[in-house]
Write a protein that holds these residues in place. Structure first.
Motif, PDB file in Angstrom:
ATOM      1  N   TRP A  39      -3.076   4.295  -4.404  1.00 48.70           N
ATOM      2  CA  TRP A  39      -2.048   3.906  -5.061  1.00 48.70           C
ATOM      3  C   TRP A  39      -3.618   4.214  -6.356  1.00 48.70           C
ATOM      4  CZ3 TRP A  39      -3.714   0.475  -8.966  1.00 48.70           C
ATOM      5  CH2 TRP A  39      -4.813  -0.847  -8.030  1.00 48.70           C
ATOM      6  N   GLU A  79       2.408   0.487  -4.449  1.00 45.05           N
ATOM      7  CA  GLU A  79       1.610  -0.434  -5.095  1.00 45.05           C
ATOM      8  C   GLU A  79       2.293  -1.489  -4.588  1.00 45.05           C
ATOM      9  OE1 GLU A  79       0.126   1.608  -9.236  1.00 45.05           O
ATOM     10  OE2 GLU A  79       2.575   0.740  -9.358  1.00 45.05           O
ATOM     11  N   GLN A 133       5.467   1.383  -8.420  1.00 44.94           N
ATOM     12  CA  GLN A 133       5.243   2.348  -8.363  1.00 44.94           C
ATOM     13  C   GLN A 133       5.430   3.527  -6.489  1.00 44.94           C
ATOM     14  OE1 GLN A 133       4.257   4.803 -11.486  1.00 44.94           O
ATOM     15  NE2 GLN A 133       4.930   3.117 -12.634  1.00 44.94           N
ATOM     16  N   ARG A 141       2.994   5.679  -4.976  1.00 48.25           N
ATOM     17  CA  ARG A 141       1.671   6.826  -6.043  1.00 48.25           C
ATOM     18  C   ARG A 141       1.548   8.407  -4.793  1.00 48.25           C
ATOM     19  NH1 ARG A 141       0.604   6.222 -11.137  1.00 48.25           N
ATOM     20  NH2 ARG A 141      -1.178   6.128 -11.084  1.00 48.25           N
TER      21      ARG A 141
END
Length: 310
Positions: free
Chosen positions: A94, A169, A177, A179
């Motif tokens: 992330w 995350e 989110q 990523r």
């Protein structure tokens, strides 16, 4: 909170509900590949990057440039000059959209090569196919882009990706989110713009251009130096083709790139997806509810921050 903000939030909820209902309803439609509308000629014109592992020097400048471009951390440039990281295998995370790993020549134990990995930006991406709310989409120019606002955190994309690239995350309990590499889409949308990693590469191990141009360039290099390169452009056919292409000195089975067939992954994932949901309507309500809860939590967090500010 003023009336204008309340109105905006209401409108946002309506738009979100509409997008959730549309995406959920699409699960009940006949199986159609999400990227099937891209013709072969359009795929050839998509933007791509050619990675030449024979000239990569493992400087990790691409990692630093990516970190800076995407504001992933405040780590100084000196941190990315540390070569001791090659003692362990790393994956994009992330907070690191690209990483460089080292691999050995099985025929020459003292010979080492380095290879950059990131999202492959597939021509027919499995992550896009697996995303039930349209948070992941394939841009016409090539990048696979992510809209965090639409994401409900199902993480199907993590499971679907054959390259195991998307990261989540998990540490973020409020607004997590998915990523991954963005292909620096904002940069390449500008005239003459190139991805940050390509721009900084000191040895020109990364070449940016259209997919057709890069495939031609790869073949020229391979045919011009058959003793230097294995006769294989990785990504030309794998998983239906990818936006990141690789050439190197060894069979790619000796690297971390997976051995994949030429069939697009969505043809498999969508058949399963539609088989499951063919006569099963409840996901329509379930994902709509999950989406509304997620949206409410995000707005609640924003309200709390506003209140604390006062």
């Amino acid at each position: 909170m003023n009336g204008k903000q309340i109105t905006g939030m209401g409108s946002g909820r309506r738009e979100f509900c509409q997008s959730v209902l549309t995406a959920s309803a699409s699960l009940l439609a006949p199986a159609v590949s999400v990227a099937a509308d891209a013709t072969e000629a359009e795929c050839d014109r998509q933007l791509a990057v050619l990675v030449d592992t024979t000239i990569c020097i493992g400087c990790r400048k691409c990692e630093w440039a990516c970190n800076q471009e995407n504001r992933l951390s405040h780590r100084p440039r000196e941190d990315f000059e540390d070569k001791s990281v090659y003692s362990r295998h790393r994956r994009p995370e992330w907070d690191a959209f690209t990483v460089v790993n080292e691999f050995a020549d099985p025929h020459k134990s003292d010979k080492k090569y380095t290879m950059k990995i990131q999202c492959m930006h597939c021509l027919k991406p499995a992550c896009v196919s697996a995303c039930i709310v349209g948070a992941l989409t394939k841009d016409r120019q090539g990048p696979v882009v992510y809209d965090a606002w639409k994401c409900i955190g199902c993480r199907y994309c993590l499971i679907a990706c054959p390259f195991q690239i998307p990261a989540y995350e998990y540490h973020n309990a409020v607004d997590p989110q998915v990523r991954k590499c963005t292909f620096c889409i904002k940069r390449i949308k500008q005239t003459g713009g190139v991805p940050a990693c390509v721009e900084i590469c000191p040895n020109e191990a990364l070449t940016f251009g259209t997919r057709a141009e890069l495939l031609d360039a790869a073949r020229v290099r391979i045919n011009g130096a058959p003793d230097r390169y294995a006769d294989h452009v990785y990504g030309e056919h794998e998983a239906g083709g990818t936006g990141w292409l690789y050439i190197g000195p060894l069979d790619f089975k000796y690297t971390e790139l997976p051995i994949l067939g030429s069939g697009p992954i969505p043809e498999f994932t969508e058949s399963i997806q539609h088989g499951i949901f063919k006569s099963f309507v409840p996901p329509l309500a379930l994902y709509g509810l999950l989406g509304l809860i997620m949206h409410a939590v995000r707005n609640g967090g924003s309200d709390q921050e506003t209140n604390h500010g006062h």
